[in-house]
Design a protein around this motif. Structure first.
Motif, PDB file in Angstrom:
ATOM      1  N   VAL A  74       0.861  -1.186   0.000  1.00 39.46           N
ATOM      2  CA  VAL A  74       0.000   0.000   0.000  1.00 39.46           C
ATOM      3  C   VAL A  74       0.895   1.232   0.000  1.00 39.46           C
ATOM      4  CG1 VAL A  74      -1.740   1.283   1.288  1.00 39.46           C
ATOM      5  CG2 VAL A  74      -1.815  -1.212   1.268  1.00 39.46           C
ATOM      6  N   ALA A  75       0.558   2.239  -0.797  1.00 37.77           N
ATOM      7  CA  ALA A  75       1.402   3.432  -0.854  1.00 37.77           C
ATOM      8  C   ALA A  75       0.584   4.712  -0.894  1.00 37.77           C
ATOM      9  CB  ALA A  75       2.313   3.372  -2.086  1.00 37.77           C
ATOM     10  N   TYR A  76       0.997   5.699  -0.084  1.00 35.09           N
ATOM     11  CA  TYR A  76       0.492   7.070  -0.247  1.00 35.09           C
ATOM     12  C   TYR A  76       1.581   7.853  -0.963  1.00 35.09           C
ATOM     13  CZ  TYR A  76      -0.651  11.930   0.630  1.00 35.09           C
ATOM     14  OH  TYR A  76      -0.906  13.266   0.450  1.00 35.09           O
ATOM     15  N   ILE A  77       1.257   8.328  -2.151  1.00 35.88           N
ATOM     16  CA  ILE A  77       2.248   8.985  -2.999  1.00 35.88           C
ATOM     17  C   ILE A  77       1.774  10.387  -3.350  1.00 35.88           C
ATOM     18  CG2 ILE A  77       3.262   8.954  -5.327  1.00 35.88           C
ATOM     19  CD1 ILE A  77       3.389   5.945  -5.184  1.00 35.88           C
ATOM     20  N   GLU A  78       2.650  11.377  -3.197  1.00 39.04           N
ATOM     21  CA  GLU A  78       2.293  12.740  -3.629  1.00 39.04           C
ATOM     22  C   GLU A  78       2.871  13.039  -5.019  1.00 39.04           C
ATOM     23  OE1 GLU A  78       3.122  15.561  -0.453  1.00 39.04           O
ATOM     24  OE2 GLU A  78       1.390  14.790   0.647  1.00 39.04           O
ATOM     25  N   GLY A  79       4.077  12.565  -5.256  1.00 38.99           N
ATOM     26  CA  GLY A  79       4.671  12.765  -6.571  1.00 38.99           C
ATOM     27  C   GLY A  79       5.712  11.691  -6.803  1.00 38.99           C
ATOM     28  N   VAL A  80       5.999  11.426  -8.058  1.00 42.48           N
ATOM     29  CA  VAL A  80       6.980  10.404  -8.397  1.00 42.48           C
ATOM     30  C   VAL A  80       8.243  11.112  -8.872  1.00 42.48           C
ATOM     31  CG1 VAL A  80       7.500   8.745 -10.221  1.00 42.48           C
ATOM     32  CG2 VAL A  80       5.400   8.513  -8.872  1.00 42.48           C
ATOM     33  N   LYS A  81       9.389  10.669  -8.344  1.00 41.64           N
ATOM     34  CA  LYS A  81      10.638  11.373  -8.651  1.00 41.64           C
ATOM     35  C   LYS A  81      11.100  11.124 -10.081  1.00 41.64           C
ATOM     36  CE  LYS A  81      13.650  13.069  -5.265  1.00 41.64           C
ATOM     37  NZ  LYS A  81      14.921  12.960  -4.548  1.00 41.64           N
ATOM     38  N   LYS A  97       2.600  -9.136  -6.722  1.00 45.49           N
ATOM     39  CA  LYS A  97       1.581  -8.959  -5.673  1.00 45.49           C
ATOM     40  C   LYS A  97       0.810  -7.668  -5.925  1.00 45.49           C
ATOM     41  CE  LYS A  97       5.241  -9.323  -3.008  1.00 45.49           C
ATOM     42  NZ  LYS A  97       6.216  -9.419  -1.926  1.00 45.49           N
ATOM     43  N   PRO A  98      -0.393  -7.541  -5.343  1.00 45.23           N
ATOM     44  CA  PRO A  98      -1.178  -6.321  -5.566  1.00 45.23           C
ATOM     45  C   PRO A  98      -0.512  -5.094  -4.944  1.00 45.23           C
ATOM     46  CG  PRO A  98      -2.515  -8.057  -4.534  1.00 45.23           C
ATOM     47  CD  PRO A  98      -1.101  -8.523  -4.507  1.00 45.23           C
ATOM     48  N   VAL A  99      -0.586  -3.981  -5.660  1.00 44.35           N
ATOM     49  CA  VAL A  99      -0.085  -2.696  -5.161  1.00 44.35           C
ATOM     50  C   VAL A  99      -1.250  -1.708  -5.170  1.00 44.35           C
ATOM     51  CG1 VAL A  99       1.528  -0.786  -5.544  1.00 44.35           C
ATOM     52  CG2 VAL A  99       2.235  -3.144  -6.088  1.00 44.35           C
ATOM     53  N   ILE A 100      -1.580  -1.164  -3.995  1.00 46.77           N
ATOM     54  CA  ILE A 100      -2.686  -0.224  -3.857  1.00 46.77           C
ATOM     55  C   ILE A 100      -2.111   1.158  -3.593  1.00 46.77           C
ATOM     56  CG2 ILE A 100      -4.695   0.385  -2.445  1.00 46.77           C
ATOM     57  CD1 ILE A 100      -4.534  -2.777  -1.662  1.00 46.77           C
TER      58      ILE A 100
END
Lengths: 319, 319
Positions: A74-81, A97-100
Motif C-alpha cells: 500500500v502506498a500514499y504517494i504525492e509525486g513520483v521522482k 503482488k497487488p499494489v494499492i
C-alpha cells in the motif's frame, strides 16, 4: 524496529501481518497504522519516506516486491521522482503482488499544497491514472478504500471471473447490492439449476432464489449454510456478496463458527456485508478475526470486488 | 412505540433525537436503526412502509415535514407510487427541512430485484435523479453516506457559501482534503490577512498558513485554538474541514473540552476529520457526543459539505 514519534499509548502499533505500507507523509502514515490497529490488520513493514532524498518510492516498491513477508503493498504517494524508474519498479511489483496506491494532489490546488508539503511534482491526475493503470496498480479514491482494498486483497483468493452472486436475508440490501455490482461494472452471476434446487429445498416458497438470492427475513443458519456452500461450488459464480443481518431472531449465534468453517478454504472471494450495532459488530469482529472480509455497505463490498477484477485482468494480460 | 420484530438485545434502539427515517425495506430499516444506536444518532420516528398499500412515501414526507420533532428526514425508496403527489410532498418537505434519500433499483438489474421485493416500479435512474434534484432532495450514494449526511445536517448550521478552509496538523491529510474539496465542486477559501497574522503569531515559521492551513506535526492545543477561532470569525470562510490527529504528543487531551467550547455556538459547519485507533476514537467519541461531526476520511467530510451546499443552493433559489 519501532521508530515512530507518537507514543504507543496514543498511537497503537498494529499486529504483525502481510501488508506493507509506504507513505510520503509521516503523519498520514502514522494515523493509518493506528487505524489499522483497531481494525485488526496485520502490518509487515511501514516506511515514511517524505521528500525522498536518498530512497524513493521506486526503490521501496522494488524492495517490497521481493520481500517474502509482504503480500500486499500500500502506498500514499504525492509525486513520483523518476517516472521511468517508477513504472519499471511498479510493473515488477504488480506482477508479484497487488499494489494499492492513494495519490495526493490530484487536483490543481491539491498539487499546489503538495509543493508546500514534500516539494514533489504532483503532475496531472489523468497522467497518473494512466500510469497506474498501465502498471496494474489499484488506485484507491479515499483512505477508507485503501483500508478496504488492503484487507480484501490480503484475505481473499483472486477472482477468476467477474460474475458475482448476491445472497441476502434483507430485500433492500439485495437491491442496493445489485445496483452496486452493476455500477462497478461487474456482472450478476446466473447460478446453475442444481444450485437453485439445493437452496429451494431448504427455503420457503416465498424465498427468491435468483440473483440476488433473497433468503428473506426469516432465514435461519441452515438456509445460509446451504446457499453459501452451493454457491461456492457453482462454476457459474466467481465471487459472492453475502449480506448477513445478524439481528433477526432466526439467526443463531453459532452462525459465526459455521461461516468460518464454510469459508475456510474458499477458492472465491466472499464479501460479507452487515450493518448494525453492538450485537452485529461482535459477530462481524469474530468473522474478521478469522480472515473473512466484512463491510458496512454493499457498495464498499462491490468496490473491492471491482478493484480485484481490474488487477486480475491486468495480470491475465501480462502473463 | 416499539413494534420491531428483532429483540432489543440483538438490535439496539437508538436514543431519541431529531432524525426521522422511512424505509421501503423492513430489514434495511431495522439494520440502519441498529447501526444508528452505536453511532449515537438520535432518532425521532421510524416507519417501514413496504409495498405501501395504505400509506405511501408522499404521505409520510408530508407528515414528517409538519412534525416538530423531526429536523432531518431520511428515506430508503425503491419506487414512487404517484409521481406528481411525490413531487409536491417532497417540495413541501424540503422547503422546511433537509430530506436525504437513498434509492434502490438504480440499475436495470436492481430495478428487476425491486420488482421481486416490493413490486414497485423502480424506473430510470436518471429520471429519479432529475426529480430528486428538482425537489431539493439530497441523494446519498451509499448507506454510509446516508449516515454521514443525516449526522451532518442534524449537527451543523447551514453553509452560507461554498468557500471551505482546511486546518490540519498532518500535511498528507491536508493534500487529500484539498483534492476532496475541489473534486466535490467546492472552493478553497482565501482567509483574511488578519486571520493569517493571528495564526502566524502562535505558529513557528515553518507552518504554512494558507489553505490548507498546515499547523504541522508539532501543533499544540493553543495553535489549534487560535486557528479555529479566527477561521470561525473570518468572513471569507463559509465552512471548515478540521483535520485533528490526536496521536501526536503535543496535543493535550484537554483539546476535546476546548473544541467543544469553541464550536458551541458555531455559525458555520465544521467537519472534524481524524483517523486512528483506540486513543483517537475516544477523542472523536467525546466530540460526537457534544454534537460535533467527525469523519475518518477527508473525502467523506467534503461530500457532506457538498451535499449541504446543493441543498442550500436549492433553498436560495426557491425562497
Amino acid at each position: 524496529m519501532d521508530s515512530l514519534f507518537n507514543p504507543p499509548y496514543r498511537s497503537k502499533r498494529p499486529k504483525d501481518g502481510k501488508i506493507s505500507f509506504i507513505s510520503q507523509s509521516g503523519a498520514l502514515g502514522a494515523a493509518v497504522l493506528d487505524w489499522a490497529s483497531v481494525r485488526d490488520y496485520g502490518i509487515s513493514k511501514f516506511v515514511s519516506y517524505g521528500n525522498a532524498m536518498d530512497v524513493d518510492e521506486a526503490d521501496l516498491l522494488g524492495f517490497l516486491a521481493d520481500d517474502d513477508e509482504t503480500n500486499v503493498i500500500v502506498a500514499y504517494i504525492e509525486g513520483v521522482k523518476d517516472g521511468r524508474k517508477f513504472i519499471s519498479a511498479a510493473k515488477y511489483a504488480t506482477a508479484k503482488k497487488p499494489v494499492i496506491v492513494i495519490k495526493g494532489g490530484l487536483t490543481s490546488e491539491g498539487a499546489k499544497s503538495v509543493a508546500s508539503h514534500t516539494a514533489s511534482l504532483a503532475g496531472d491526475a489523468k497522467v497518473y491514472e494512466g500510469v497506474f493503470k498501465q502498471c496494474g496498480i489499484v488506485q484507491a479514491k479515499t483512505l477508507k478504500e485503501v483500508f478496504n482494498f488492503a484487507k480484501f486483497f490480503t484475505n481473499e483468493p483472486l477472482l477468476k471471473g467477474d460474475r458475482i452472486q448476491i445472497i441476502t436475508n434483507g430485500g433492500g440490501f439485495g437491491v442496493l447490492a445489485t445496483d452496486a455490482v452493476l455500477m462497478n461494472k461487474l456482472k450478476l452471476a446466473k447460478m446453475q439449476e442444481k444450485t437453485r434446487k439445493k437452496i429451494q429445498k431448504v427455503s420457503p416458497r416465498y424465498a427468491i432464489i435468483k440473483n440476488p438470492c433473497d433468503l428473506t427475513g426469516d432465514a435461519d443458519n441452515e438456509r445460509f449454510r446451504v446457499a453459501v456452500e452451493s454457491c461456492l461450488e457453482d462454476k457459474n459464480i466467481d465471487g459472492i456478496i453475502l449480506i448477513l443481518l445478524f439481528q433477526v431472531p432466526t439467526i443463531k449465534p453459532s452462525i459465526d463458527k459455521m461461516m468460518i468453517k464454510l469459508l475456510k478454504n474458499r477458492e472465491k472471494p466472499v464479501a460479507v456485508t452487515s450493518a448494525g450495532g453492538k450485537y452485529a459488530l461482535k459477530h462481524k469482529k469474530n468473522l474478521e478475526k478469522a480472515g473473512i472480509s466484512t463491510f458496512n455497505s454493499p457498495f464498499a463490498a462491490a468496490r473491492c470486488l471491482a478493484a480485484m477484477w481490474e488487477y486480475v485482468k491486468y495480470r491475465k494480460k501480462i502473463i
